[in-house]
Design a protein around this motif. Structure first.
Motif, mmCIF file in Angstrom:
data_model
loop_
_atom_site.group_PDB
_atom_site.id
_atom_site.type_symbol
_atom_site.label_atom_id
_atom_site.label_comp_id
_atom_site.label_asym_id
_atom_site.label_seq_id
_atom_site.Cartn_x
_atom_site.Cartn_y
_atom_site.Cartn_z
ATOM 1 N N ILE A 58 0.834 -1.200 0.000
ATOM 2 C CA ILE A 58 0.000 0.000 0.000
ATOM 3 C C ILE A 58 0.870 1.252 0.000
ATOM 4 O O ILE A 58 0.585 2.230 -0.714
ATOM 5 N N VAL A 59 1.945 1.238 0.778
ATOM 6 C CA VAL A 59 2.860 2.378 0.783
ATOM 7 C C VAL A 59 3.499 2.546 -0.598
ATOM 8 O O VAL A 59 3.638 3.666 -1.109
ATOM 9 N N GLY A 60 3.866 1.432 -1.227
ATOM 10 C CA GLY A 60 4.455 1.505 -2.560
ATOM 11 C C GLY A 60 3.486 2.069 -3.587
ATOM 12 O O GLY A 60 3.865 2.919 -4.407
ATOM 13 N N PHE A 61 2.217 1.611 -3.548
ATOM 14 C CA PHE A 61 1.217 2.143 -4.469
ATOM 15 C C PHE A 61 0.983 3.628 -4.219
ATOM 16 O O PHE A 61 0.848 4.418 -5.168
ATOM 17 N N SER A 62 0.937 4.030 -2.961
ATOM 18 C CA SER A 62 0.715 5.441 -2.630
ATOM 19 C C SER A 62 1.889 6.291 -3.101
ATOM 20 O O SER A 62 1.705 7.404 -3.610
ATOM 21 N N PHE A 63 3.092 5.777 -2.947
ATOM 22 C CA PHE A 63 4.267 6.502 -3.422
ATOM 23 C C PHE A 63 4.209 6.667 -4.938
ATOM 24 O O PHE A 63 4.512 7.749 -5.468
ATOM 25 N N ALA A 64 3.824 5.605 -5.643
ATOM 26 C CA ALA A 64 3.712 5.693 -7.105
ATOM 27 C C ALA A 64 2.648 6.713 -7.508
ATOM 28 O O ALA A 64 2.842 7.474 -8.466
#
Length: 253
Positions: A58-64
């Protein structure tokens, strides 16, 4: 959008303190209830690993998502600078009085657009937006009257250029309002809290430093996402480099 999300450092401090307290709370809950038995350790590690993996995704998707929005804001700043520069050049296609009047409006209009990117004061921003809207109306009035007086394909180019410059401002404003949804932040906060609580609950002995590692890592991730996602908060912002370059070209002899 919540004011907290426009203050990345404040978000970092709040997340770090909150998640660390939750981790401590998880540890003390285990002490009050009962320590995990040996046969429960493997199952607990599986649950904790799965939770941390989900949080990482989820953090990775939000960063993207935040990076995509940041790139879009940079691209639209370049497009707006090109649109204004093109219209300034096309002003010469109009009659001399209309061309002079149009250029006299484009110069302060460009200054307002640069100020839009640089200001962080909400009162000043509201004033800039009002002045921008008035200048847009003046610019459109000039090219509209010129087209009515001389409805030729050449004049139509100046009209189209003014339309592009005005539309570019609308696209920029829409991109600046396009942020990571508050619900996504809430979901990340819930999962991060659960991971911190599980981390503390699974501790075999008290170690304040080890309990701080995961909350600190998560908080730094939140800080970076908020820095990139917030157009005006923090240090990572879109600078009006192309607009400033166009403004300097207007002042050149």
């Amino acid at each position: 959008m919540s004011p907290l999300l426009d203050n990345p450092f404040g978000l970092f401090v709040l997340a770090l303190a909150g998640l660390w307290l939750i981790a401590l709370g998880g540890y003390y809950c285990q002490q009050i209830w009962r320590p995990l038995r040996r046969e429960e350790q493997d199952e607990f590690k599986s649950v904790l690993g799965a939770s941390l993996t989900l949080l990482g995704l989820i953090v990775g998707f939000s960063f993207a998502m935040s990076v995509n929005r940041y790139d879009m804001r940079k691209s639209l700043e370049e497009s707006e600078a090109n649109a204004i520069a093109t219209e300034f050049a096309r002003a010469d296609l109009l009659s001399l009085p209309a061309a002079t009047a149009l250029k006299d409006k484009l110069k302060p209009y460009l200054d307002r657009r640069i100020a839009f990117y640089e200001t962080q004061d909400q009162a000043a921003l509201a004033r800039i937006e009002q002045e921008t809207a008035k200048l847009q109306a003046d610019i459109w009035s000039i090219v509209r009257d010129a087209a009515a007086a001389q409805p030729t394909p050449i004049v139509a180019l100046a009209v189209a250029g003014a339309n592009d410059a005005i539309n570019a401002q609308g696209y920029v404003l829409a991109a600046w309002r396009n942020r990571i949804p508050v619900a996504a932040w809430g979901l990340m906060a819930i999962i991060a809290s659960a991971c911190s609580g599980l981390l503390g609950f699974g501790g075999q002995r008290f170690n304040a430093f080890l309990l701080l590692v995961v909350p600190a890592t998560i908080s730094i991730s939140f800080l970076l996402i908020a820095e990139i996602d917030s157009p005006r908060g923090g240090f990572i912002r879109v600078l009006p480099i192309n607009l400033i370059t166009v403004a300097e070209s207007f002042k050149a002899p």
